[in-house]
Enzyme design. Structure first.
Site, PDB file in Angstrom:
ATOM      1  N   HIS A  47      -0.757   4.426   8.419  1.00 38.20           N
ATOM      2  CA  HIS A  47       0.063   3.270   8.770  1.00 38.20           C
ATOM      3  C   HIS A  47       1.535   3.489   8.399  1.00 38.20           C
ATOM      4  CE1 HIS A  47       0.518   1.119   4.842  1.00 38.20           C
ATOM      5  NE2 HIS A  47       1.274   0.258   5.498  1.00 38.20           N
ATOM      6  N   SER A  64       0.836  -1.200   0.000  1.00 40.84           N
ATOM      7  CA  SER A  64       0.000   0.000   0.000  1.00 40.84           C
ATOM      8  C   SER A  64       0.870   1.248   0.000  1.00 40.84           C
ATOM      9  CB  SER A  64      -0.919   0.004   1.231  1.00 40.84           C
ATOM     10  OG  SER A  64      -1.800  -1.090   1.197  1.00 40.84           O
ATOM     11  N   GLU A  65       1.911   1.255   0.844  1.00 38.67           N
ATOM     12  CA  GLU A  65       2.861   2.368   0.870  1.00 38.67           C
ATOM     13  C   GLU A  65       4.266   1.874   1.174  1.00 38.67           C
ATOM     14  OE1 GLU A  65      -0.989   4.618   1.764  1.00 38.67           O
ATOM     15  OE2 GLU A  65      -0.038   2.932   2.765  1.00 38.67           O
ATOM     16  N   THR A  66       5.226   2.666   0.733  1.00 33.78           N
ATOM     17  CA  THR A  66       6.640   2.512   1.082  1.00 33.78           C
ATOM     18  C   THR A  66       7.120   3.876   1.534  1.00 33.78           C
ATOM     19  OG1 THR A  66       6.958   0.761  -0.552  1.00 33.78           O
ATOM     20  CG2 THR A  66       8.934   1.902   0.227  1.00 33.78           C
TER      21      THR A  66
END
Length: 293
Positions: free
Chosen positions: A80, A46-48
């Site tokens: 998150h 979803s994210e880095t």
């Protein structure tokens, strides 16, 4: 060849292989925007996040510089990634607070440590900005939802604590678990109405301890836990008496993906004004490695 250390953690859970996975590049010095975007596509999470260390005085006053990328774009803020990056930076130091310098400004993450229990981190998000309220018939038309499944006892409302979400209340857990929406038409509507993503919630939950069951569909499928949306939902709950002022409540998410997550949220409401939005949870490390470019 350049080498970059990377740590992967699961956020909003105490259990490995649950919650929302996050990759953290602990020193991204030398990476350019195109490389960070390409690496985020490579991790396919979803994210880095990418950490850019600075001198101690700057980090003390402004925080550790962190940039957040999805598979498609850079975000000014996300929940998150904030919590997970702070967890990685804290390590075993026991420091009570980690201050991050994000594109939306400085965001503190404070820690509660209980002997024998994983550390609990809680970020304070920006004070909420309440945007448009949306007509249920319009939302049903642009998303493909059945109008009968939308809970009209509370508003469909856009809220931002750094990133805007349009919160859509659904009447039943069954309807939310069987959610099918037109992402393309929904995204077009959001662009015109000032929202970024939809956050679908039901007051019917699987866990009796949870206040909301939530789902968030976006770019590459579904998000197991959305901390930025959790902050918006906290403000929305406080504004509409779904949660009492400063009451810490749990949002369950990710169940349908078999990545169950527990997001703990609270917000203050004083004389009708909602502020002091906080979102917390646990993190656990699952992987360490090295990226070569």
């Amino acid at each position: 060849m350049r080498r970059f250390a990377i740590v992967q953690v699961d956020v909003f859970t105490k259990n490995r292989l649950e919650g929302n996975a996050l990759a953290v590049v602990t020193d991204a010095t030398g990476l350019i925007d195109e490389e960070m975007q390409a690496l985020s596509k490579e991790t396919n999470l979803s994210e880095t996040t990418f950490v850019f260390p600075r001198d101690a005085a700057t980090e003390k006053s402004r925080g550790v510089r962190v940039r957040i990328f999805t598979v498609a774009e850079e975000l000014p803020f996300a929940g998150h990634p904030t919590l997970g990056t702070a967890f990685v930076l804290r390590g075993g130091s026991g420091t009570p607070e980690i201050l991050l310098d994000l594109n939306v400004g400085s965001v503190p993450v404070c820690y509660e440590d209980t002997p024998g229990q994983p550390s609990f981190g809680e970020m304070r998000q920006r004070d909420p900005e309440f945007g448009a309220r949306h007509d249920a018939e319009t939302i049903a038309r642009v998303t493909g939802l059945a109008l009968k499944d939308i809970d009209t006892s509370v508003p469909i409302e856009s809220v931002s604590t750094g990133l805007s979400y349009t919160i859509v209340p659904i009447k039943s857990l069954a309807a939310l678990q069987n959610l099918r929406i037109d992402l393309h038409a929904g995204a077009e509507y959001l662009q015109k109405s000032g929202g970024k993503f939809f956050y679908f919630v039901s007051r019917e939950t699987l866990n009796p301890a949870a206040r909301l069951h939530a789902r968030m569909l976006f770019y590459n499928g579904e998000d197991p836990a959305t901390g930025s949306a959790g902050g918006c939902a906290a403000a929305w709950m406080a504004a509409h008496a779904i949660a009492a002022p400063n009451e810490r409540v749990m949002i369950e998410q990710g169940v349908e993906m078999k990545r169950p997550s527990e997001i703990f949220v609270r917000a203050n409401r004083d004389a009708g004004v909602v502020n002091n939005v906080r979102v917390g949870g646990n993190c656990i490390e699952v992987m360490r490695g090295e990226v070569t470019l």
